[in-house]
Each structure stands twice: as structure tokens, then as C-alpha cells.
Design an enzyme around this catalytic site. Sequence first.
Site, PDB file in Angstrom:
ATOM      1  N   TRP A  52      36.395  32.392  43.088  1.00 43.64           N
ATOM      2  CA  TRP A  52      36.722  32.345  41.656  1.00 43.64           C
ATOM      3  C   TRP A  52      37.789  33.371  41.242  1.00 43.64           C
ATOM      4  O   TRP A  52      37.792  33.845  40.111  1.00 43.64           O
ATOM      5  CB  TRP A  52      35.458  32.532  40.799  1.00 43.64           C
ATOM      6  CG  TRP A  52      34.342  31.618  41.179  1.00 43.64           C
ATOM      7  CD1 TRP A  52      34.254  30.279  40.929  1.00 43.64           C
ATOM      8  CD2 TRP A  52      33.136  31.961  41.882  1.00 43.64           C
ATOM      9  NE1 TRP A  52      33.074  29.772  41.416  1.00 43.64           N
ATOM     10  CE2 TRP A  52      32.365  30.781  42.008  1.00 43.64           C
ATOM     11  CE3 TRP A  52      32.631  33.153  42.397  1.00 43.64           C
ATOM     12  CZ2 TRP A  52      31.134  30.746  42.638  1.00 43.64           C
ATOM     13  CZ3 TRP A  52      31.396  33.126  43.035  1.00 43.64           C
ATOM     14  CH2 TRP A  52      30.665  31.923  43.152  1.00 43.64           C
ATOM     15  N   HIS A  53      38.719  33.652  42.135  1.00 40.12           N
ATOM     16  CA  HIS A  53      39.780  34.618  41.835  1.00 40.12           C
ATOM     17  C   HIS A  53      41.139  33.936  41.737  1.00 40.12           C
ATOM     18  O   HIS A  53      42.166  34.536  42.092  1.00 40.12           O
ATOM     19  CB  HIS A  53      39.814  35.723  42.896  1.00 40.12           C
ATOM     20  CG  HIS A  53      38.573  36.565  42.929  1.00 40.12           C
ATOM     21  ND1 HIS A  53      38.305  37.462  43.939  1.00 40.12           N
ATOM     22  CD2 HIS A  53      37.529  36.647  42.063  1.00 40.12           C
ATOM     23  CE1 HIS A  53      37.132  38.053  43.699  1.00 40.12           C
ATOM     24  NE2 HIS A  53      36.651  37.569  42.575  1.00 40.12           N
ATOM     25  N   TYR A  54      41.169  32.717  41.267  1.00 35.43           N
ATOM     26  CA  TYR A  54      42.442  31.987  41.146  1.00 35.43           C
ATOM     27  C   TYR A  54      43.329  32.645  40.097  1.00 35.43           C
ATOM     28  O   TYR A  54      42.863  33.308  39.172  1.00 35.43           O
ATOM     29  CB  TYR A  54      42.187  30.514  40.811  1.00 35.43           C
ATOM     30  CG  TYR A  54      41.249  30.276  39.652  1.00 35.43           C
ATOM     31  CD1 TYR A  54      41.712  30.261  38.350  1.00 35.43           C
ATOM     32  CD2 TYR A  54      39.885  30.064  39.867  1.00 35.43           C
ATOM     33  CE1 TYR A  54      40.862  30.042  37.282  1.00 35.43           C
ATOM     34  CE2 TYR A  54      39.022  29.846  38.806  1.00 35.43           C
ATOM     35  CZ  TYR A  54      39.515  29.837  37.515  1.00 35.43           C
ATOM     36  OH  TYR A  54      38.672  29.627  36.453  1.00 35.43           O
TER      37      TYR A  54
END
Length: 584
Positions: free
Chosen positions: A517-519
Site C-alpha cells: 500500500w505504498h503506491y
Amino acid sequence: MASKNQHILLQFVLLLCIFCSSQGKEFIKPGQRRPSYIKRASSFSSAEERGSYDYIIVGGGTAGCPLAATLSRRFKVLLLERGGSPYGNRNISRLQNFHISLTDTSPSSPSQPFISTDGVINARARVLGGGSCINAGFYTRASPSYVNAAGWDGNLVNESYPWVERRIVFWPKIAPWQSALRDGLLEAGVSPFNGYTYDHVYGTKVGGTIFDPKGFRHTAADLLAAGKPQNLRVLLHATVQKIVFDTQGRRPKAVGVLFKDESGRQHEAVLRDGAGEVILTSGAIGSPHLLLLSGIGPESELEKWKIPVVLPNQHVGKGMSDNPMNSIFIPTKRPVRQSLIQTVGITKMGTFIEASSGFSQSSDSIRCHHGIMSAEIGQLSGIPPKERTLEAAQKYARNKQDLPWEAFRGGFILEKIEGPLSTGELTLVNKDISSNPSVTFNYFSHPRDLKKCVYGIRTIEKVLRTKHIVSLTGDDEYSMKVLLNMSVKANLNMIPKHTNDTASIEQFCRDTVVTIWHYHGGCHVGKVVDRDYRVLGVAGLRVIDGSTFVNSPGTNPQATVMMMGRYMGVKMLRERLGRAADGV
């Protein structure tokens, strides 16, 4: 564009484990009641409040909350958040309920799931406080080299991080699984041990957390308390449809926004005459999406959807990246206590090694999640991305109750690569801001990303051979026999059998890739915004969030995004007020 089948899959998978834990009940910690300046969007009066605000901030997330708090010390600020309040929701507040918010697909959920065209299930925050309300809580700063490359003022950065940390960050009480990883990393050569530190330094360390010692989550929404209440208005369930521009001057100027409230009624918020600004802090998906729908982006894309072109810019939505994650399940002799991310190994190769451990209910009829690696939150890593179909999810659900307890007794060690060179894009699928755009990340399309993943998997193998991990796993041949032949059925990845075969590990990386979830990306500095985050070619409009990042900072971006909101708030006040900004 994600297929209809993918959307059905998403809803199905993310609902699988809600029954495993308590539902979201009202739970308010003393001092955590909703502040008076936070209202529903329907309370807004377009006529009475027109021209009342110096700044309109779109997105009450990890950047938007500290930015709004800081600017409100001297100016009138309107903060518009499309989601609801985090206060009173124990699925947000309690560490043990971490996975539940990510399984909730209702319209009021604090997370909005999406599937990239790569087939990887992902999530967007939809709540005041943003990703800090639904993440695993890990807090760590960016490296000095990252700060220098961003062109930030080092002194102001070093003032802004502590401003966040004093309010919502704690040192974790390290869990047994995290201690084992720490000692295993050091024995495997990921050294030195840097102790408890927020700093991004090579070796092994324990980072901070936004969960307090009692397991209660503190979020970016709490930072709003540092603002001046009489200058701050926060509206919940305010979904901004588009930015309003004055196109009569030499260049377009943002003068306000159109938004809908929780009842679907439309409102127009207009800036006060003068030096006011609209600021997008809607994240790597929301900010480029809103720019496109407002008429800023590639002309071909805008014309395709019959969106009037305010300013052509071919770079909006481009350069999207997501740090790929791959995990290894390690069965243990006894159940291990739940933990999210606490310990991290930072290698010079550009691979981060972290860990999580889950827990299960004691009932024979219930098999529950594995914390951050839960299939119920979309981490179907035991199935290759393009095979993560509705049928695969249904099979997983049918078989889960029949899995042996060994499949729920253990923890995960995971690797995430730093600064992926593989990039993709974000494009429209319709003109509805509430629906997800099409997002492509092109995981492992660049060979250097694969090389880093191979290194990460081999590092995990070294850690598994250390005495610290062996002391937890023991020599339980039964557990291993049960698990080795059921990795897909249990949605568990064991260590690859042939770690000397680079091609084999590369395929493992591709087949087991999930997100952490680090886009980021979509509004890069120098292409969409300048160094002060002003949108190029437009007056009165900035983007201040992770969409401006080429690389995700540190081992987790939330610290730097919150710092960035505070940093830019102070910088803007100083530029506008000079010494009068002192003491904010």
C-alpha cells in the site's frame, strides 16, 4: 481497466473474514471525541460561506490534516474529506482489529478497494486521517539523501518531523516475532543494530508506531487539534467533483471547488479574493484523478471523455509506481502473538526485510487472519496475479475451514523493494470521481526490480536458517509436510525450493507479488508541479501528497507525508507573512 469479474472478486475476498472479529462498535477513548469544527458536508452553506476561506484543502489525509492545522494558525481553512470520522470506530482504533477496516466494502468503509490492471488487490483510504487510519502503524523517516533530492530545507524538515512525533508517535513494545526477526537479521549480516530510531539507516532497527502502549491508534486526524479552531472548518462526506477555474486571465486560476454532500446535494466552495489557493492532498490516486476530471491532463484522454481542456499536460497520471512485496510464511511450534511492522532490515541492495504475525481464534470452527498478510484483505499471494479470479477466491473460502491449525500457527517475513523502476499509469474509466480510475503499476517490468526481489528472498532464507528463527520453528516435520503441499490452498508462500536458481526465484517474485500500500506518483515534480508543489501553468492550485513522489520515502511513507503537510504549511506561512509566521 479492471473487469467486472475482478470487482466481484474484490467484494467477495474482502468480506471473507469479517465474522472472525468484532464489528465496528462505538469506542471513544477519553479526549478522542469529535472536535466541534468537524461537521457533515450538508452543514455547508454555499451562499453564506462563499468567499470565506483563504485555503480550500481537498483530502483530509496524512498530508491534508497537518497542512490544514498549520495554515489555520493564521488563515481561514476549509478541509474537505470524502470519508467519515475515525473517532468512535474501534476497527480503526484497535490494533487487533487492523484487518477489519480493510475487509469492509460498504460505502461507509474507511477504505476503498481497487484492483490494478496487474491483478493485485489494493486499497485507498476514505476517512479523515487517511492512510494513518488503516495502515499497520509503522513510523520511520526518510533518509537525508531523500530530503536533499526533494530540495527540502533540512532545518525545517528537522522541525516538522518532531512536530508530528510529539503528538501521535510512540515506541513499540517489541513482540516476540519481531525480536526473532531482529536477531535473525543481525546473524544473517544485516547489520549493525541501530536500536530504536526513526532514522533511515543501513542495518537493522526498531521503528516508531502510531499505536500507543495500549494498542490504541493515533492518526493524522489528531493533528488537527494543533490548529486554531475558529479558523478551521472540516467537512466529512464532502466528495469534490471538480476544481473551479477562472479562465479569463493570462492563465487559468483555481477559485474554488464543486462538491457533493452525504445526501448527494451539490455545493460550491469559493476562495476569498486575493492570494487564496486550492490544495489537493487526495493521495496518489485521488489527486491525479481529480486533475483529469477538472480538465488538466493529456488532451487525448480529456477529449475521449468530453472533458473541457483547461490545461493540457501529458504527464498527469503517468509514472505510477507501487513497491512490490513478497512474503514467506514460517510455521512455528506454538501460536505467536499478533504483531504488525516493528522491526526492519535496511539493506544496501535496496531491499527492506520486515515481518508480521497473526493469530487465530481458539474455536475449532473458525480459522482467522494472518495480520498484514491476510488473504481477507486482498493478499492472495498464493495465487499468481492473473489467476486471482472469483473462482480462486471461492475455492479459498471453501477450503479455509478445513485447513490444519498449522496453517494459522506462525508468522511472515516479507521483503519490499525500494524505489521500483517499473512504472505505469492512471487513466479514466468514466467521469465519476467516486469510482476508481484504471491503475497500472507494471510490477517487475524492469529487470533491476527483479534483481532486488531475488536478493530479498535469499536474505529471508538466510534469516530462516538462524538459531533465532529455528528456536521458534523447531523441527516439526508434521507441520512442514502438511504445509509444503498446500501453499495455494492455504494462500501461504513457503520458501522456494531452489533458491540457487535465479530464474526460479524471479518467477516466484512475479507469482507471489502483493502490495504493501505504498503506491505513489501521477503528479511528479517538474512535470505536473514545481518544487513548491504549484501545478504548472495554473495559478492558485497546488498538489501536496504522495502523488508528487518519484520514490516512496523510507521504509514507510506515512511519517514523511505527515511531515510534508506540516513542512509546506510552515513554508507557505513564512513566504506569505515573514516573521509574523513565527510560533506556528
